[in-house]
Write an enzyme that holds these catalytic residues in place. Structure first.
Site, mmCIF file in Angstrom:
data_model
loop_
_atom_site.group_PDB
_atom_site.id
_atom_site.type_symbol
_atom_site.label_atom_id
_atom_site.label_comp_id
_atom_site.label_asym_id
_atom_site.label_seq_id
_atom_site.Cartn_x
_atom_site.Cartn_y
_atom_site.Cartn_z
ATOM 1 N N ARG A 23 52.867 60.161 19.809
ATOM 2 C CA ARG A 23 51.884 59.400 18.821
ATOM 3 C C ARG A 23 52.026 59.499 17.411
ATOM 4 O O ARG A 23 51.024 59.385 16.526
ATOM 5 C CB ARG A 23 50.420 59.923 19.127
ATOM 6 C CG ARG A 23 50.092 59.864 20.651
ATOM 7 C CD ARG A 23 49.857 58.417 20.980
ATOM 8 N NE ARG A 23 49.138 58.424 22.096
ATOM 9 C CZ ARG A 23 47.597 58.138 22.227
ATOM 10 N NH1 ARG A 23 47.073 58.205 21.465
ATOM 11 N NH2 ARG A 23 47.075 57.947 23.446
ATOM 12 N N ARG A 27 46.385 56.278 14.272
ATOM 13 C CA ARG A 27 45.112 56.232 13.410
ATOM 14 C C ARG A 27 45.241 57.445 12.214
ATOM 15 O O ARG A 27 44.533 57.186 11.142
ATOM 16 C CB ARG A 27 43.730 56.596 14.077
ATOM 17 C CG ARG A 27 43.499 55.149 14.876
ATOM 18 C CD ARG A 27 42.557 55.449 15.854
ATOM 19 N NE ARG A 27 42.832 56.387 16.936
ATOM 20 C CZ ARG A 27 42.346 56.679 18.164
ATOM 21 N NH1 ARG A 27 41.101 56.389 18.320
ATOM 22 N NH2 ARG A 27 42.761 57.767 18.939
ATOM 23 N N ARG A 36 44.858 47.853 11.647
ATOM 24 C CA ARG A 36 44.028 47.880 12.520
ATOM 25 C C ARG A 36 42.847 47.423 12.143
ATOM 26 O O ARG A 36 41.947 47.035 12.839
ATOM 27 C CB ARG A 36 43.886 49.288 13.179
ATOM 28 C CG ARG A 36 44.580 49.603 14.192
ATOM 29 C CD ARG A 36 44.275 48.753 15.449
ATOM 30 N NE ARG A 36 43.246 49.803 16.224
ATOM 31 C CZ ARG A 36 42.092 49.486 16.438
ATOM 32 N NH1 ARG A 36 41.432 48.272 15.901
ATOM 33 N NH2 ARG A 36 41.223 50.339 17.063
ATOM 34 N N ASP A 72 51.481 50.658 24.765
ATOM 35 C CA ASP A 72 50.693 51.866 25.233
ATOM 36 C C ASP A 72 51.211 52.006 26.864
ATOM 37 O O ASP A 72 51.465 50.832 27.355
ATOM 38 C CB ASP A 72 49.231 51.438 25.305
ATOM 39 C CG ASP A 72 48.332 52.626 25.659
ATOM 40 O OD1 ASP A 72 47.991 53.215 24.719
ATOM 41 O OD2 ASP A 72 47.751 52.756 26.724
ATOM 42 N N TYR A 149 44.533 56.270 36.024
ATOM 43 C CA TYR A 149 43.768 55.264 35.278
ATOM 44 C C TYR A 149 43.508 54.076 36.066
ATOM 45 O O TYR A 149 42.243 53.529 35.924
ATOM 46 C CB TYR A 149 44.664 54.644 33.940
ATOM 47 C CG TYR A 149 44.638 55.605 32.837
ATOM 48 C CD1 TYR A 149 43.680 55.710 32.126
ATOM 49 C CD2 TYR A 149 45.972 56.324 32.736
ATOM 50 C CE1 TYR A 149 43.471 56.983 30.906
ATOM 51 C CE2 TYR A 149 45.814 57.338 31.752
ATOM 52 C CZ TYR A 149 44.555 57.438 30.899
ATOM 53 O OH TYR A 149 44.751 58.683 29.880
HETATM 54 O O1 CP3 Z 1 53.682 57.509 20.150
HETATM 55 C C1 CP3 Z 1 53.510 56.548 19.501
HETATM 56 O O2 CP3 Z 1 53.410 56.474 18.281
HETATM 57 C C2 CP3 Z 1 53.683 55.232 20.227
HETATM 58 C C3 CP3 Z 1 52.338 54.591 20.520
HETATM 59 C C4 CP3 Z 1 51.608 54.981 22.104
HETATM 60 C C5 CP3 Z 1 50.259 54.762 22.019
HETATM 61 N N1 CP3 Z 1 49.997 55.255 23.201
HETATM 62 C C6 CP3 Z 1 49.289 54.208 21.068
HETATM 63 C C7 CP3 Z 1 48.033 54.298 21.034
HETATM 64 C C8 CP3 Z 1 52.044 55.887 23.088
HETATM 65 C C9 CP3 Z 1 53.549 56.237 23.386
HETATM 66 C C10 CP3 Z 1 51.020 55.979 23.733
HETATM 67 C C11 CP3 Z 1 50.929 56.651 25.392
HETATM 68 C C12 CP3 Z 1 49.799 56.937 25.914
HETATM 69 N N2 CP3 Z 1 48.654 55.876 26.116
HETATM 70 C C13 CP3 Z 1 49.398 57.686 26.779
HETATM 71 C C14 CP3 Z 1 50.495 59.031 27.178
HETATM 72 C C15 CP3 Z 1 50.512 59.980 25.975
HETATM 73 C C16 CP3 Z 1 49.408 60.861 25.889
HETATM 74 O O3 CP3 Z 1 48.849 60.839 24.561
HETATM 75 O O4 CP3 Z 1 48.817 61.757 26.564
HETATM 76 C C17 CP3 Z 1 48.312 57.827 27.343
HETATM 77 C C18 CP3 Z 1 47.271 58.955 28.009
HETATM 78 C C19 CP3 Z 1 47.614 56.515 26.850
HETATM 79 C C20 CP3 Z 1 46.389 56.131 27.276
HETATM 80 C C21 CP3 Z 1 45.412 55.906 26.012
HETATM 81 N N3 CP3 Z 1 45.636 54.698 24.881
HETATM 82 C C22 CP3 Z 1 44.353 56.362 25.591
HETATM 83 C C23 CP3 Z 1 43.673 57.557 26.675
HETATM 84 C C24 CP3 Z 1 43.814 55.759 24.692
HETATM 85 C C25 CP3 Z 1 42.629 56.247 23.655
HETATM 86 C C26 CP3 Z 1 42.364 57.550 23.027
HETATM 87 C C27 CP3 Z 1 43.375 57.874 21.966
HETATM 88 O O5 CP3 Z 1 44.211 58.701 22.158
HETATM 89 O O6 CP3 Z 1 43.569 57.228 21.230
HETATM 90 C C28 CP3 Z 1 44.779 55.022 23.965
HETATM 91 C C29 CP3 Z 1 44.790 54.153 22.883
HETATM 92 C C30 CP3 Z 1 46.076 54.198 21.982
HETATM 93 N N4 CP3 Z 1 47.207 54.111 22.283
HETATM 94 C C31 CP3 Z 1 45.946 54.268 20.333
HETATM 95 C C32 CP3 Z 1 47.285 54.218 19.992
HETATM 96 C C33 CP3 Z 1 47.637 54.255 18.316
HETATM 97 C C34 CP3 Z 1 44.578 54.159 19.461
HETATM 98 C C35 CP3 Z 1 44.182 52.670 19.609
HETATM 99 C C36 CP3 Z 1 43.453 52.538 18.286
HETATM 100 O O7 CP3 Z 1 44.007 52.332 17.219
HETATM 101 O O8 CP3 Z 1 42.155 52.728 18.180
#
Ligand code: CP3
Length: 343
Positions: A23, A27, A36, A72, A149
């Site tokens: 990640r 944000r 965003r 994602d 999910y």
């Molecule tokens: O790592 C990176 O920088 C690449 C981008 C990336 C995102 N999600 C962007 C994202 C990656 C590799 C993921 C993987 C992901 N997504 C996982 C596995 C990794 C982990 O954190 O366990 C999971 C479980 C998800 C599912 C997911 N996506 C959730 C639960 C959420 C909401 C909660 C949160 O952590 O933000 C997301 C949204 C998400 N994915 C955001 C980003 C940048 C936030 C969205 C926003 O800008 O509001």
């Protein structure tokens, strides 16, 4: 190109311990928030020019040794036939969750080139932009994590729906896992053809399983994905959150690199995994809120213990938290590069 990360993934000697962060785009970066503020998350993922820009932000701002595609893990679930939304408060929401055979039957294996062309276009843009910089990591959720999910309809506390389907209708659960596994294989293969140089499988929720259930319900599908991708000549990283209880099983996945969370001492994880694995991790994401001196101690401890593995890629034990001060992330990357020098 700075190929330190790829060298360590392949088990070769490198000048220093490479570092990237799960990640690393997102944000906590004001530059991400600026983009965003006028586009929602899903549209951002589906707009290759912007997704590429957001991928590059941490590479330029932090000096990390690898880029990870901005997308994602739930992106492939939409073309499989489920409605996906991201709510600011609750995170991902999948309406009409999978609870019976009929709903699994309706799911399709997507045509990746057609349905997810935006991901492949983002990769192609990035490979050009990253030419003289760092390697690009592609990724997918692992089968079990994607299944949670789809069955829960979002994030969950105790994963009761998932476990009920597993325990009461295991044939339906397996059927779902087979469709997800086929999708992931096609998805990662297409990402590799488009140009990613390593792939990471995120198994965020596998740690909620007992070792017996991990072995029975999750492991065979992870093995299948990895064995299909193995002959494609790119390193495979398998990350499991809350891995301590299942490390013995994780050894059987066939992954080149094992990503671990921070709840386990990296020295113990290396001992349990043995000499055949590259290790990735495992600083507590909250350690980025420590004072610089204390952070330095933590980084040195992990680097020192990491020396005992076949190779070590520094990372957090899970994703960067949105509240993290950017200057602390930059300081951490500098510390790893400074103390991780081999000569
Ligand atoms: O790592 C990176 O920088 C690449 C981008 C990336 C995102 N999600 C962007 C994202 C990656 C590799 C993921 C993987 C992901 N997504 C996982 C596995 C990794 C982990 O954190 O366990 C999971 C479980 C998800 C599912 C997911 N996506 C959730 C639960 C959420 C909401 C909660 C949160 O952590 O933000 C997301 C949204 C998400 N994915 C955001 C980003 C940048 C936030 C969205 C926003 O800008 O509001």
């Amino acid at each position: 190109m700075n190929d330190t990360f790829l060298k360590v993934c392949r088990g070769e000697e490198a000048d220093y311990t490479p570092v990237w962060l799960m990640r690393q785009a997102g944000r906590y970066l004001p530059e991400y928030q600026a983009i965003r503020s006028h586009i929602d998350f899903l549209t951002l993922c589906k707009t290759p020019g912007l997704a590429a820009e957001v991928t590059l932000q941490p590479v330029n701002l932090l000096g990390v040794d690898a880029a990870i595609l901005f997308s994602d893990i739930l992106i492939p679930v939409e073309p499989m036939g489920m409605k996906l939304e991201f709510s600011e408060k609750e995170g991902p929401i999948l309406s009409e969750p999978i609870r019976n055979r009929l709903s699994v039957e309706r799911l399709v294996i997507p045509d990746i080139e057609e349905d997810l062309s935006f991901v492949l276009d983002t990769i192609r843009i990035l490979r050009k932009e990253l030419e003289n910089k760092v390697p690009l990591i592609g990724f997918s959720g692992a089968p079990f994590t994607i299944a949670t999910y789809m069955i829960e309809g979002g994030t969950s506390k105790n994963f009761l729906h998932t476990k009920k389907l597993m325990f009461q209708h295991s044939n339906v659960f397996d059927y779902l896992m087979e469709k997800i596994t086929a999708t992931i294989i096609a998805y990662l293969t297409a990402q590799i053809h488009a140009g990613v140089q390593a792939v990471q499988l995120f198994d965020t929720w596998a740690g909620i399983l007992s070792p017996i259930d991990y072995k029975k319900f999750a492991l065979p599908h992870v093995k299948k994905v990895i064995s299909e991708i193995k002959n494609k000549e790119v390193p495979i990283i398998y990350f499991i959150n809350d891995c301590a209880g299942i490390l013995k099983e994780v050894k059987k996945t066939g992954a080149d690199v094992i990503g671990i969370d921070w709840r386990v001492d990296i020295a113990d994880a290396i001992k349990k995994l043995g000499k055949n694995f590259i290790i990735q991790g495992n600083l507590d994401p909250c350690a980025l809120f420590l004072s610089k001196e204390k952070l330095e101690d933590r980084v040195k401890d992990i680097l020192w213990k990491g020396e005992n593995a076949k190779g070590h890629i520094f990372n957090l034990g899970h994703g960067v938290l949105p509240q993290t001060p950017v200057e602390n992330v930059i300081a951490m990357v500098e510390l790893v590069h400074y103390y991780g020098r081999k000569s």
